[in-house]
Design a protein around this motif. Structure first.
Motif, PDB file in Angstrom:
ATOM      1  N   ALA A   1       0.823  -1.201   0.000  1.00 40.86           N
ATOM      2  CA  ALA A   1       0.000   0.000   0.000  1.00 40.86           C
ATOM      3  C   ALA A   1       0.861   1.256   0.000  1.00 40.86           C
ATOM      4  O   ALA A   1       0.596   2.215  -0.730  1.00 40.86           O
ATOM      5  N   ALA A   2       1.917   1.264   0.820  1.00 39.16           N
ATOM      6  CA  ALA A   2       2.806   2.425   0.878  1.00 39.16           C
ATOM      7  C   ALA A   2       3.525   2.640  -0.447  1.00 39.16           C
ATOM      8  O   ALA A   2       3.663   3.771  -0.930  1.00 39.16           O
ATOM      9  N   VAL A   3       3.995   1.554  -1.066  1.00 42.01           N
ATOM     10  CA  VAL A   3       4.718   1.658  -2.334  1.00 42.01           C
ATOM     11  C   VAL A   3       3.801   2.195  -3.437  1.00 42.01           C
ATOM     12  O   VAL A   3       4.150   3.137  -4.171  1.00 42.01           O
ATOM     13  N   ILE A   4       2.618   1.617  -3.556  1.00 43.10           N
ATOM     14  CA  ILE A   4       1.701   2.021  -4.629  1.00 43.10           C
ATOM     15  C   ILE A   4       1.210   3.447  -4.415  1.00 43.10           C
ATOM     16  O   ILE A   4       1.189   4.263  -5.346  1.00 43.10           O
ATOM     17  N   ALA A   5       0.816   3.764  -3.187  1.00 41.28           N
ATOM     18  CA  ALA A   5       0.304   5.103  -2.910  1.00 41.28           C
ATOM     19  C   ALA A   5       1.393   6.156  -3.087  1.00 41.28           C
ATOM     20  O   ALA A   5       1.135   7.239  -3.631  1.00 41.28           O
ATOM     21  N   GLY A   6       2.614   5.862  -2.637  1.00 37.73           N
ATOM     22  CA  GLY A   6       3.693   6.822  -2.807  1.00 37.73           C
ATOM     23  C   GLY A   6       3.979   7.113  -4.270  1.00 37.73           C
ATOM     24  O   GLY A   6       4.159   8.273  -4.668  1.00 37.73           O
ATOM     25  N   ALA A   7       4.010   6.066  -5.094  1.00 38.42           N
ATOM     26  CA  ALA A   7       4.234   6.264  -6.528  1.00 38.42           C
ATOM     27  C   ALA A   7       3.098   7.063  -7.160  1.00 38.42           C
ATOM     28  O   ALA A   7       3.335   7.985  -7.955  1.00 38.42           O
ATOM     29  N   GLY A   8       1.862   6.731  -6.798  1.00 39.58           N
ATOM     30  CA  GLY A   8       0.720   7.437  -7.378  1.00 39.58           C
ATOM     31  C   GLY A   8       0.698   8.905  -7.002  1.00 39.58           C
ATOM     32  O   GLY A   8       0.457   9.778  -7.851  1.00 39.58           O
ATOM     33  N   LEU A   9       0.939   9.215  -5.735  1.00 35.07           N
ATOM     34  CA  LEU A   9       0.932  10.613  -5.293  1.00 35.07           C
ATOM     35  C   LEU A   9       2.035  11.414  -5.967  1.00 35.07           C
ATOM     36  O   LEU A   9       1.826  12.556  -6.396  1.00 35.07           O
ATOM     37  N   ALA A  10       3.232  10.839  -6.045  1.00 37.95           N
ATOM     38  CA  ALA A  10       4.359  11.567  -6.626  1.00 37.95           C
ATOM     39  C   ALA A  10       4.122  11.869  -8.107  1.00 37.95           C
ATOM     40  O   ALA A  10       4.362  12.996  -8.575  1.00 37.95           O
ATOM     41  N   VAL A  11       3.639  10.891  -8.862  1.00 36.44           N
ATOM     42  CA  VAL A  11       3.387  11.112 -10.284  1.00 36.44           C
ATOM     43  C   VAL A  11       2.241  12.106 -10.472  1.00 36.44           C
ATOM     44  O   VAL A  11       2.291  12.956 -11.378  1.00 36.44           O
ATOM     45  N   ALA A  12       1.214  12.024  -9.633  1.00 40.05           N
ATOM     46  CA  ALA A  12       0.118  12.996  -9.720  1.00 40.05           C
ATOM     47  C   ALA A  12       0.640  14.411  -9.493  1.00 40.05           C
ATOM     48  O   ALA A  12       0.258  15.356 -10.211  1.00 40.05           O
ATOM     49  N   GLY A  13       1.501  14.586  -8.501  1.00 37.54           N
ATOM     50  CA  GLY A  13       2.081  15.902  -8.259  1.00 37.54           C
ATOM     51  C   GLY A  13       2.908  16.389  -9.431  1.00 37.54           C
ATOM     52  O   GLY A  13       2.857  17.569  -9.814  1.00 37.54           O
ATOM     53  N   ALA A  14       3.686  15.484 -10.042  1.00 35.92           N
ATOM     54  CA  ALA A  14       4.499  15.865 -11.199  1.00 35.92           C
ATOM     55  C   ALA A  14       3.624  16.309 -12.371  1.00 35.92           C
ATOM     56  O   ALA A  14       3.936  17.296 -13.059  1.00 35.92           O
ATOM     57  N   LEU A  15       2.532  15.602 -12.608  1.00 34.94           N
ATOM     58  CA  LEU A  15       1.626  15.978 -13.702  1.00 34.94           C
ATOM     59  C   LEU A  15       1.025  17.357 -13.472  1.00 34.94           C
ATOM     60  O   LEU A  15       0.983  18.192 -14.386  1.00 34.94           O
ATOM     61  N   LEU A  16       0.550  17.615 -12.253  1.00 29.15           N
ATOM     62  CA  LEU A  16      -0.092  18.896 -11.971  1.00 29.15           C
ATOM     63  C   LEU A  16       0.903  20.051 -12.027  1.00 29.15           C
ATOM     64  O   LEU A  16       0.611  21.122 -12.578  1.00 29.15           O
TER      65      LEU A  16
END
Length: 326
Positions: free
Chosen positions: A56-71
């Protein structure tokens, strides 16, 4: 080189997360247990209690970081991130509302996605004035985040005692007690959204050239921005379905990667996802084993790191605006 280093660090953290605990395991035994091999007791401890939290930590961390990069890339604003612009607050609102309705845990990711989309709609309604102003969107996003967080806190207070504990993660962010049902439901959706983010990389590269140049190359800029925004909102919302509103990861990781790896490419986007996974998993290990207070959620660690970072970014942003006015 940086990607390989990030993979090595992530593997080391994964090993620590499945080996350390009340029943310590040797690293090789822990990794065998993760693969379903070795002693049956080790397999039970690793796969049923430690692995879901780690994944959960690995998947959520990757998702949040990429979302921030896109925005940040789309709005060209270093303050643009899901936790600043209200998306994670909306995801938490949707998840808590679903918990209050007594729905199945498998529906939490869908509810979180709906809440994130609600926040995005509110952001567009109140932040759009004759076009998109990045500064206005950030300020409106902070207001949306505060309002939705207040609504979440109200629902938590009104919950029966037996439900308040399960809803507590939606006020601070936590990966405690994650189950495989939640991990598979939200994790699979995050992986799909990550794939969509990489497919949008070329459109983002064209948008970087400016609207006129992008239009001349045949790209519908409004449609492209909408696709990027929906992908970022989906990533952040589904990640929040696993962890709650974890701060700092989406805001800071893209900055760190740009500083270390340079201009955005498909490779740096992959590195951003790895760095987000490393940061969130490392923060969870710190919260579990290195702090004197036991039981702290990972959101406390990331928020402690994120508050001064956000302050510095806002000061720098204000200074740049003042210089441009002069």
């Amino acid at each position: 080189m940086l990607t390989c280093a990030a993979l090595v660090v992530l593997l080391a953290l994964v090993t620590c997360s499945v080996a350390i605990g009340e029943v310590p395991l040797a690293p090789d035994a822990a990794l065998k247990g993760l693969l379903g091999l070795g002693d049956a007791a080790d397999v039970l401890i690793v796969q049923q209690f430690r692995a879901p939290r780690m994944v959960a930590a690995v998947i959520a961390g990757a998702g949040l970081a990429v979302a921030g990069a896109l925005l940040q890339r789309m709005f060209r604003n270093p303050l643009a991130s899901p936790d600043v612009m209200g998306v994670t607050g909306g995801a938490s609102f949707g998840a808590v509302a679903m918990l209050a309705a007594g729905a199945s845990q498998a529906l939490i990711p869908l509810a979180a996605l709906g809440g994130g989309l609600l926040a995005a709609v509110l952001l567009g309604v109140f932040g759009w004035r004759s076009g998109v102003s990045a500064t206005r969107l950030v300020l409106v996003g902070l207001a949306v985040q505060a309002g939705l967080t207040a609504a979440v806190n109200f629902m938590v207070v009104r919950f029966p005692t037996e439900l308040a504990g399960s809803a507590l993660q939606w006020t601070t962010g936590s990966v405690y007690g994650r189950t495989w049902t939640e991990v598979w439901a939200a994790g699979a959706a995050v992986v799909v959204a990550l794939a969509a983010a990489f497919l949008l990389h070329r459109k983002l590269a064209v948008l970087d050239l400016g609207d006129d140049s992008a239009g001349a190359l045949g790209v519908n800029t409004d449609a492209a921005r909408l696709q990027v925004l929906v992908t970022a909102v989906a990533l952040a919302s589904l990640a929040a379905a696993l962890t709650g509103p974890v701060a700092f990861v989406a805001l800071a990781v893209p900055h760190m990667v740009r500083f270390l790896a340079g201009p955005p490419t498909a490779g740096t986007l992959a590195l951003t996802g790895l760095a987000g996974a490393v940061l969130l998993l490392a923060s969870d290990l710190v919260a579990q084993y290195l702090l004197p207070v036991s039981g702290l959620p990972v959101g406390v660690v990331t928020a402690t790191l994120g508050a001064p970072w956000l302050l510095v970014l806002m000061i720098r942003q204000s200074s740049s605006v003042n210089r441009s006015v002069r």
